[in-house]
Every structure is written in C-alpha cells, then in structure tokens.
Scaffold this active site. Structure first.
Site, PDB file in Angstrom:
ATOM      1  N   ARG A 135       0.817  -1.236   0.000  1.00 12.31           N
ATOM      2  CA  ARG A 135       0.000   0.000   0.000  1.00 12.31           C
ATOM      3  C   ARG A 135       0.844   1.276   0.000  1.00 12.31           C
ATOM      4  NH1 ARG A 135      -3.158  -2.980   3.710  1.00 12.31           N
ATOM      5  NH2 ARG A 135      -4.804  -4.066   2.584  1.00 12.31           N
ATOM      6  N   LYS A 158       3.050  11.368 -11.832  1.00 17.15           N
ATOM      7  CA  LYS A 158       2.156  10.487 -12.605  1.00 17.15           C
ATOM      8  C   LYS A 158       2.884   9.157 -12.784  1.00 17.15           C
ATOM      9  CE  LYS A 158      -0.856  13.332 -15.527  1.00 17.15           C
ATOM     10  NZ  LYS A 158      -1.207  13.713 -16.913  1.00 17.15           N
ATOM     11  N   GLU A 217       9.219  16.629 -26.004  1.00 16.85           N
ATOM     12  CA  GLU A 217       8.625  17.117 -24.739  1.00 16.85           C
ATOM     13  C   GLU A 217       9.272  18.447 -24.328  1.00 16.85           C
ATOM     14  OE1 GLU A 217       5.993  15.595 -23.331  1.00 16.85           O
ATOM     15  OE2 GLU A 217       6.223  13.412 -23.336  1.00 16.85           O
ATOM     16  N   LYS A 233       7.650  22.431 -15.169  1.00 13.82           N
ATOM     17  CA  LYS A 233       6.799  21.320 -14.723  1.00 13.82           C
ATOM     18  C   LYS A 233       6.529  21.420 -13.220  1.00 13.82           C
ATOM     19  CE  LYS A 233       5.441  16.608 -15.167  1.00 13.82           C
ATOM     20  NZ  LYS A 233       5.475  15.351 -15.886  1.00 13.82           N
ATOM     21  N   GLU A 288      -4.228  17.281 -11.824  1.00  8.98           N
ATOM     22  CA  GLU A 288      -4.755  17.603 -13.155  1.00  8.98           C
ATOM     23  C   GLU A 288      -6.245  17.922 -13.166  1.00  8.98           C
ATOM     24  OE1 GLU A 288      -2.934  15.294 -16.483  1.00  8.98           O
ATOM     25  OE2 GLU A 288      -4.936  15.322 -17.316  1.00  8.98           O
ATOM     26  N   ARG A 342      -2.878  21.699 -14.971  1.00 11.75           N
ATOM     27  CA  ARG A 342      -1.932  20.634 -15.340  1.00 11.75           C
ATOM     28  C   ARG A 342      -2.253  20.037 -16.710  1.00 11.75           C
ATOM     29  NH1 ARG A 342       1.011  15.917 -11.714  1.00 11.75           N
ATOM     30  NH2 ARG A 342       2.134  15.038 -13.483  1.00 11.75           N
ATOM     31  N   ASN A 379      -0.367  18.118 -21.189  1.00 10.25           N
ATOM     32  CA  ASN A 379      -0.866  17.078 -22.088  1.00 10.25           C
ATOM     33  C   ASN A 379      -0.956  17.576 -23.535  1.00 10.25           C
ATOM     34  OD1 ASN A 379      -3.060  14.479 -22.165  1.00 10.25           O
ATOM     35  ND2 ASN A 379      -1.562  14.545 -20.528  1.00 10.25           N
ATOM     36  N   HIS A 432      -0.657  15.280 -26.564  1.00  8.36           N
ATOM     37  CA  HIS A 432      -0.786  13.903 -26.087  1.00  8.36           C
ATOM     38  C   HIS A 432      -2.109  13.245 -26.457  1.00  8.36           C
ATOM     39  CE1 HIS A 432       2.812  14.951 -23.939  1.00  8.36           C
ATOM     40  NE2 HIS A 432       2.913  13.748 -23.431  1.00  8.36           N
ATOM     41  N   HIS A 484      -1.054  10.059 -27.943  1.00  8.10           N
ATOM     42  CA  HIS A 484      -1.307   8.748 -27.331  1.00  8.10           C
ATOM     43  C   HIS A 484      -2.104   7.853 -28.286  1.00  8.10           C
ATOM     44  CE1 HIS A 484      -0.741   9.923 -22.780  1.00  8.10           C
ATOM     45  NE2 HIS A 484       0.393   9.661 -23.395  1.00  8.10           N
ATOM     46  N   HIS A 543       6.897   7.181 -27.629  1.00  9.47           N
ATOM     47  CA  HIS A 543       6.076   8.244 -27.033  1.00  9.47           C
ATOM     48  C   HIS A 543       6.442   9.644 -27.540  1.00  9.47           C
ATOM     49  CE1 HIS A 543       3.613  10.272 -24.050  1.00  9.47           C
ATOM     50  NE2 HIS A 543       4.668  11.001 -23.721  1.00  9.47           N
TER      51      HIS A 543
END
Ligand SMILES: NC(=O)c1ccc[n+]([C@@H]2O[C@H](COP(=O)([O-])OP(=O)(O)OC[C@H]3O[C@@H](n4cnc5c(N)ncnc54)[C@H](O)[C@@H]3O)[C@@H](O)[C@H]2O)c1
Ligand SMILES: O=C(O)C(=O)C[C@@H](O)[C@H](O)[C@H](O)COP(=O)(O)O
Ligand SMILES: [Zn+2]
Length: 357
Positions: free
Chosen positions: A121, A143, A185, A227, A237, A241, A245, A248, A252, A264
């Site tokens: 956990r 993330k 990026e 960032k 997000e 935030r 993206n 993306h 993606h 990517h």
C-alpha cells in the site's frame, strides 16, 4: 548544478541536476534517510549500461540494495510487469520501511512509481532518470502507471517521489531516436508556457543536438522548473496541469494505433503539430505561430504528420479513451500563441479528419 523544489507542502521534494551525480546517489540517499534498504527497478538495457555504477554508489554508503530488472520497451509497461516486480519484492523480503529507486527512462520510472504506490500500500520512492524525456518530464510530478489494451496509462496513481536525481552525462549513450523523443517534450514546454525558451531552443538547436553540457543543463532545468510550477499549482490535473498534455491526445492515440512501434516522444511531436493545425483551423492560433511550431519540430528532425499507414478510425477510437474526456467529449490542449494555450472540446469530427490527414 541546479536544485529545484516541487512545492507540495509536506510532500515537497527536490530535483537535483548535477553532472556525475549518478556516482553519488548513495551519499544523497544516505543524507536524506529515505529508506533502510532499496530495490532498484530498471530495464535490462539501463541495468547493463549503468547498473554497476549505481549499485556501487549505494554499496559504498553501506546501503543494502537489490537490482531488479524487466525487459525494456513500452510493450512491457503493463500489469504483468507490475505483478512480476511485486512478486520479486515480496520474495526478496522487502518491507514497508524499504524504498524503490526508479532507474531508467519513462517506462522504468512509470512502472517503478506505480509499484511503489501499491506495494504494501505504498513505500518510499525516488527517481533516477536516464533518458532526456525522463529527465525533463516523466520523473517529475508523480504520474505513475501502465498501459492496458484499451489505451495508454489507463491504470496508475498520482504518487510523488521523495527526490529526483538527474545526471545529464548519461545522455551520451542515448540512441538518436530516444534523444529526439525527449526533445519533443522539451519543445512542448516552450509552446505551452515560455516563448523565450521556445526561441532559445530554436537558436541553440545544434548545441542541443550535440549535448553541449551548459546548454543541456539550462534546458533540463528550465523544463523541470516549468513542470514543478504547474504541478505545484494543480497536482492532480483538475485544471492547469492539463496543459502538460499538449500533443498527447492525438499523440497517445497514434502510439496505440501503431501498437507502440512509434515511441512516445515522436508520437507527441505528431500530436503537437496536429494540435497546432487544429488550433489554426479553429481560428485560435495565428498561422505564423502554427508554422513556427511545426518548423521547430521539423528542423529538429521530429515527425509532424500522421504516418499514412496508420488506421485513422483506430486513432479516433483511441481518442475516446483519453483521460481528458468528460461526458464523452474529448478535450484538446490548443496553443493560442507560442507560450499560451486554451482547452477546448469544441472540435468537430471533420476538423479531426483534416488534421489527421
Ligand atoms: N509520468 C509522466 O509524467 C510521463 C511523462 C512523459 C512520458 N511518460 C512515459 O514515459 C515513457 C517513455 O519514456 P522514454 O522515452 O524515456 O522511453 P524508455 O523508458 O522506453 O527508454 C527508451 C530506451 O532507452 C534506453 N535507455 C534509457 N536510458 C539510456 C541511456 N542513458 N543510454 C542508452 N539507452 C538508454 C532504455 O533502455 C529504452 O530502451 C512512455 O511510457 C510515456 O508514457 C510519462
Ligand atoms: O505530467 C503530466 O501531467 C503530463 O501530462 C506529462 C506527459 O508528458 C506524460 O506523457 C503523461 O504521462 C501523460 O499523462 P496522461 O494522463 O495523459 O496519461
Ligand atoms: Zn509525454
């Protein structure tokens, strides 16, 4: 040497950028007393190239540690790998006071972070990124996660590391395509937040491609600073935030439709060019800025159009699994100028068809 703080109250952490720091990670971790024992999670390639340097550095400080590897590549960023790594941790007796070091590119960092968020956990976690993409983006912001057949990063958690340790010297062995992926990026940050930085990237292209140390340190630090600012403002997000993206949504979908044969960063480059064209089509971005964005990507040798062989209907299917979909509407990050963006769901299928080409 630069040090940047990701300001998240009690969960704030440092990003330390220093040439040669890989040999001193042991000392950095000992000083910070993060865990009593470490599992270094890495892919086979990174382990082969730099595993000994990192393990020796931990050993020199008397930090008990184990190197645990998985096969490199996005195709292994999945739940089976997470299961295998968790079993390895359990069989080696790792407990709640132990920590995980994510060592490698974005794939290793995303997997290691997700394992850290869920093993017993949650155990402590640090990032030692070794690709440009991981140094400017994936190691920062928490993330973590993996892909499932339905789409990219669909299972994961927000889980912040305790520290990020960046050594730009390791970039010397990076294959050219991987360097380019990271640069996509990097250019993203200029487009979404910082016109001056975008101009710097345009003017210093040759020095960046040659990994000039001073220019690289400024580049990595600027990206991490942007960032860190965005993440500190909106960790999960909910709002701002989403600008990270940019490129993306279509990126993606292109990655998925290519069965991850397009890496990517290169898919994000295609997505950024498409989103710039979409913004222009919608009348929110002047043609001159659209052309500058596409030209900057192109001049770096990055792809700016969707490969003809990719199935457009499959790309459109993947668009619907984007995490920015709300009530069935895909939300796109659209530049309105170099350095600024707007989020819009007001996009027609015909406009998407035009930008997919
Ligand atoms: N969590 C986030 O915020 C975030 C941000 C951006 C991207 N990502 C994810 O990151 C992943 C892409 O990461 P990536 O581009 O780093 O790919 P990657 O992790 O697959 O690394 C690319 C290749 O380079 C090799 N490699 C790594 N460091 C090297 C070095 N110094 N020298 C030589 N070879 C080296 C690796 O073994 C691998 O084969 C994607 O899964 C993407 O979704 C996550
Ligand atoms: O940190 C973020 O936020 C990002 O969006 C950074 C992206 O470069 C990164 O690829 C991220 O993993 C994409 O996230 P996702 O939520 O769209 O899967
Ligand atoms: Zn990305």
């Amino acid at each position: 040497m630069s040090e940047i703080t990701v300001g998240l109250g009690a969960r704030s952490y440092p990003i330390i950028i220093r040439s040669g720091i890989l040999e001193n990670i042991g000392a950095e971790l000992k000083k910070r007393k993060i865990a009593k024992r470490y599992a270094v999670i890495s892919d086979d390639r990174v382990a082969q190239l730099f595993g000994k340097t990192l393990m020796d550095s931990l050993d020199r400080e008397g930090l008990d540690s184990e190197l645990i590897t998985f096969a490199h590549g996005e195709a292994n960023k999945n739940l089976a790998t997470v299961g295998a790594l968790a079993s390895a941790l359990a069989s080696k007796g790792f407990d709640r006071k132990d920590g995980i070091i994510g060592f490698g590119g974005g794939v290793a960092g995303d997997i290691a972070g997700f394992v850290a968020s869920s093993y017993m956990r949650g155990v402590e976690f640090v990032q030692v990124p070794t690709t440009l993409l991981a140094q400017v983006d994936s190691s920062v912001g928490g993330k973590t996660g993996v892909d499932i057949p339905e789409g990219k990063n669909l299972v994961g958690a927000f889980y912040q590391p305790k520290g990020v340790f960046i050594d730009s010297l390791v970039l010397k062995t990076l294959p050219e395509q991987e360097l380019l992926g990271g640069l996509a990026e990097v250019i993203k940050y200029g487009v979404i937040r910082d016109r001056e930085f975008f101009d710097f990237l345009v003017h210093n292209r040759e020095r960046i491609l040659q990994l000039d140390p001073a220019v690289m340190e400024k580049t990595i630090a600027t990206c991490c600073l942007i960032k860190a600012d965005v993440v500190a403002e909106d960790e999960r997000e909910g709002d701002v935030r989403r600008i990270l993206n940019y490129g993306h949504t279509i990126g993606h979908a292109v990655e998925g439709a290519s069965n991850y044969t397009i890496i990517h960063g290169l898919a994000v480059s295609i997505g950024m060019a498409a989103a710039a064209r979409l913004a222009c089509l919608k009348g929110v971005l002047p043609e001159g800025d659209r052309d500058r964005i596409v030209r900057a990507l192109d001049d770096y040798g990055l792809p700016t159009s969707v490969p003809a062989e990719l199935d457009r209907s499959l790309i459109k299917k993947y668009l619907l699994t984007d995490k920015k979909v709300v009530g069935g509407k895909v939300h796109y990050v659209l530049p309105t100028a170099i350095g600024d963006t707007v989020i819009s769901a007001d996009v027609t299928e015909q406009q998407i068809d035009i930008v997919l080409g």
